[in-house]
Structure formats: C-alpha cells, structure tokens
Scaffold this active site. Structure first.
Site, mmCIF file in Angstrom:
data_model
loop_
_atom_site.group_PDB
_atom_site.id
_atom_site.type_symbol
_atom_site.label_atom_id
_atom_site.label_comp_id
_atom_site.label_asym_id
_atom_site.label_seq_id
_atom_site.Cartn_x
_atom_site.Cartn_y
_atom_site.Cartn_z
ATOM 1 N N ASP A 83 0.841 -1.196 0.000
ATOM 2 C CA ASP A 83 0.000 0.000 0.000
ATOM 3 C C ASP A 83 0.879 1.249 0.000
ATOM 4 O O ASP A 83 0.637 2.198 0.748
ATOM 5 C CB ASP A 83 -0.928 -0.016 1.215
ATOM 6 C CG ASP A 83 -2.175 0.831 0.976
ATOM 7 O OD1 ASP A 83 -2.437 1.207 -0.194
ATOM 8 O OD2 ASP A 83 -2.888 1.123 1.959
ATOM 9 N N ASN A 88 0.657 7.359 2.956
ATOM 10 C CA ASN A 88 1.237 6.435 3.938
ATOM 11 C C ASN A 88 2.713 6.719 4.206
ATOM 12 O O ASN A 88 3.356 5.996 4.955
ATOM 13 C CB ASN A 88 1.070 4.983 3.469
ATOM 14 C CG ASN A 88 -0.345 4.494 3.724
ATOM 15 O OD1 ASN A 88 -1.084 5.103 4.495
ATOM 16 N ND2 ASN A 88 -0.728 3.405 3.071
ATOM 17 N N ASP A 101 1.224 2.419 8.310
ATOM 18 C CA ASP A 101 0.085 1.690 7.764
ATOM 19 C C ASP A 101 0.451 0.342 7.137
ATOM 20 O O ASP A 101 0.501 0.195 5.910
ATOM 21 C CB ASP A 101 -0.563 2.569 6.678
ATOM 22 C CG ASP A 101 -2.047 2.683 6.925
ATOM 23 O OD1 ASP A 101 -2.564 1.800 7.614
ATOM 24 O OD2 ASP A 101 -2.661 3.635 6.430
#
Ligand code: ATP
Ligand code: MG
Length: 324
Positions: A83, A88, A101
């Site tokens: 991700d 992030n 994250d």
C-alpha cells in the site's frame, strides 16, 4: 490490525514508523504510533501545507521511503508492503520519511514460489498492472508503486486526478512517456517548484521512475538498486536555482570616498532624470535595461542564481576583505 502488530512489532528501521504499543479490549482495538510531526507526504505535496516542499526535501523523502521499502524486501523473511502511496509516507520533525500503515503488508513468496496470490487490494493509481490483472503479488508490485510516488514528487500531480482533462487523469499514462525526454520532463515538473531544482538530478530521478513503472515486473529494478541510484542525487545541489538572492553591499567608512559616491549618485540621478525626460519627449524611445553586473555599494541586488553562482558571487566579493 493483526498485520500491523505482527509486522511493525517485529521490524525496526529508521524509515518505518514505530509502533509504540497496542491495546485490544472486547471489540475495541487501539494502535499507538510514534508521532510524526509533519504528517503525510500527500498533505505537503498536494495541499502544500504549510508550504511548497523544496527539491532537496523531496529527494530526501524519496530516498528515505526507498530505503524503508528496500529494508522490507531484503529482510530475512521478505515483506511486501502493498500500500505504498503518498498518504502512507509520514514525515517527522526533520522531514525524514517513514512508512506507516502496514494493514495490507504480506509475507513475500517463500522457497521456489515467484509470487503470493492474494485478493487484489491497495489503492487505485498506485497498484501494479499485473497485480490488478492476476492478483499475483511480488516485491516488484511495490517497486511500481514507488515509481508512481516518485512521479508525484516530480510533478506535484496526484496518481489519479479526476479534475484534470481525460488524458491527464492517470499520472502514469500522462507522464511516463515524457520521462526520458529532458524538454518534455521540464514541462511536466511541478510548477510549484518554480524551476528550483537540479535539472540533472531531475533527469536521473525521472529515469529511475521510468524503470520502476515498466509494464514488465522483471524490467523494474530492485528497491536496493533504486536507493543506489537516488542517493547520489542528494549531493547534486549545486545547480539548483535558489530563487532571488539579495546581496547587500555594505557601505565603506572612508568619508572622502563616501563623498565621491554621493557626487557620482547625484550625477547618475541627474543623468537618469535627463534620460527619462528624453524618453517622455521621444515616442519611439524605450527604457534601457540597467547595466548588467554588480556596480556600486550600499545597494541591494536581486538576482536569480544557482547555488554555485551564489557561492561564487559571495566569495568573489569576500575575497579582498578576507585577504586584508
Ligand atoms: N503516526 C502519525 N503521526 C502523525 N500523523 C499521522 C500518523 N499516522 C497517520 N497520521 C495522519 O493521518 C492521516 C490519515 O492516515 P490513514 O492511514 O488513516 O489514512 P490514509 O493513509 O489517508 O488512507 P488509507 O486509509 O487508505 O491508509 C495521514 O495521512 C497522516 O496525515
Ligand atoms: Mg494510511
């Protein structure tokens, strides 16, 4: 949450956000992270909060985030982050980048396996095309996402931006073809940088992004190679225009000399006055540009220069004073 605790609880690296603690009570789950004073890269890049990110900070963030990913991929039990995106990447008080994250992180393939098969998850615009098509996840999927973020850093545009004209909505489609052409690259660089970046370093970074965004995963570099390619660019700050520099030329104390300057000024003012009057009376006349160069003392000069030019200008002026 389980993935976060498992991965972040075990992995420690200067470019990963620290998980300070967690708490599970009935249905309630709480994760406590180290506080990242400057929030996310996304806020700085696209909302320009509190100000435009300077070029050197952008490069530092790219290198830091690349190191975080390289650490995960090269760990004894490799981890695929899955991700990687601007929101992030968090920034501490020194704008050092740390990945946060880990909710989607996955153990990498083991043994002879070339990939992990998963349900496709991640964020639109950042996920690698082969992962979206097949669900086959490899470290090279993260490399692709890194390429997207590097493009965002260079252009100041979001991976997907529905507010732009159709052909510009997908950043990769719009920008990748321009990455290997210096003229086109200059046109897509973030206008907010206002030209204050090293063109040579930008070309190198663009070449890295180009390879990370290859449609074929095997043509993408490993993250450790990305770190090796980007890190040297941090040293290339000499050709970064730093914007207007004000040089103040201090007055001398020599009174006789001072008097001469006053007389020169007066005669220069008279001359300017005469010239203006001439211009006013001559419809064809156009004001002349001031003579180039740093001419007289006790004045300000506004120049747009590169760091090395500024350094030369300053040292050239300081040299006689320090030689005394
Ligand atoms: N440790 C932290 N310190 C300071 N700010 C943080 C921290 N963790 C998160 N944030 C802030 O909260 C924002 C939201 O983070 P969050 O992970 O919940 O959402 P997101 O990354 O925008 O989207 P997604 O849910 O897809 O991950 C971040 O972008 C950042 O600005
Ligand atoms: Mg997040």
């Amino acid at each position: 949450m389980q993935a976060e605790v498992i991965f972040l609880g075990q992995l420690r690296h200067p470019n990963l956000v620290k998980l300070v603690g967690y708490c599970c009570e009935d249905e309630n789950r709480l994760l406590v992270y180290e506080y990242m004073e400057h929030g996310s890269l996304e806020n700085h890049l696209f909302k320009q909060i509190p100000a435009v990110l300077p070029w050197s900070t952008r490069l530092n963030i790219a290198v830091g985030a690349a190191k975080g990913l390289a650490f995960l991929h090269d760990a004894e039990k490799p981890v695929i982050y899955r991700d990687f995106k601007a929101s992030n990447i968090l920034l501490d008080s020194d704008y050092k980048a740390k990945l946060s994250d880990f909710g989607l992180a996955k153990d990498g393939p083991e043994g002879d396996d070339t990939h992990v098969s998963t349900r496709v998850m991640g964020t639109h615009g950042y996920a690698a095309p082969e992962y979206i098509m097949t669900g086959h996840l490899t470290a090279k999927s993260d490399v692709y996402s890194f390429g997207v973020v590097l493009l965002e850093i260079l252009t100041g545009r979001r991976a997907v931006d529905k507010t732009r004209p159709n052909r510009e909505q997908s950043l990769v489609e719009y920008a990748r073809p321009a990455l290997r052409d210096p003229l086109r690259l200059a046109r897509i660089m973030d206008p907010a940088l206002d030209g204050r970046y090293s063109p040579a370093a930008a070309r190198e970074a663009a070449a890295v992004a180009y390879r990370c965004l290859s449609g074929s995963p095997k043509n993408r570099p490993d993250m450790s190679a990305v770190v090796d390619a980007l890190q040297p660019l941090l040293a290339a700050v000499d050709d970064v225009p730093v914007g207007p520099v004000v040089l103040f030329v201090a007055p001398d104390v020599d009174e006789e000399e001072d008097e001469k300057v006053k007389v020169q000024r007066r005669s220069r003012k008279d001359e300017q006055h005469r010239r203006r009057s001439r211009l006013r009376t001559s419809p064809k006349g156009s004001p002349r540009k001031p003579a180039a160069g740093i001419a007289c003392r006790n004045e300000e000069f506004w120049l747009t220069v590169t760091v090395s030019e500024a350094r030369h200008a300053i040292f050239d002026r300081l040299a006689p004073a320090t030689a005394d």
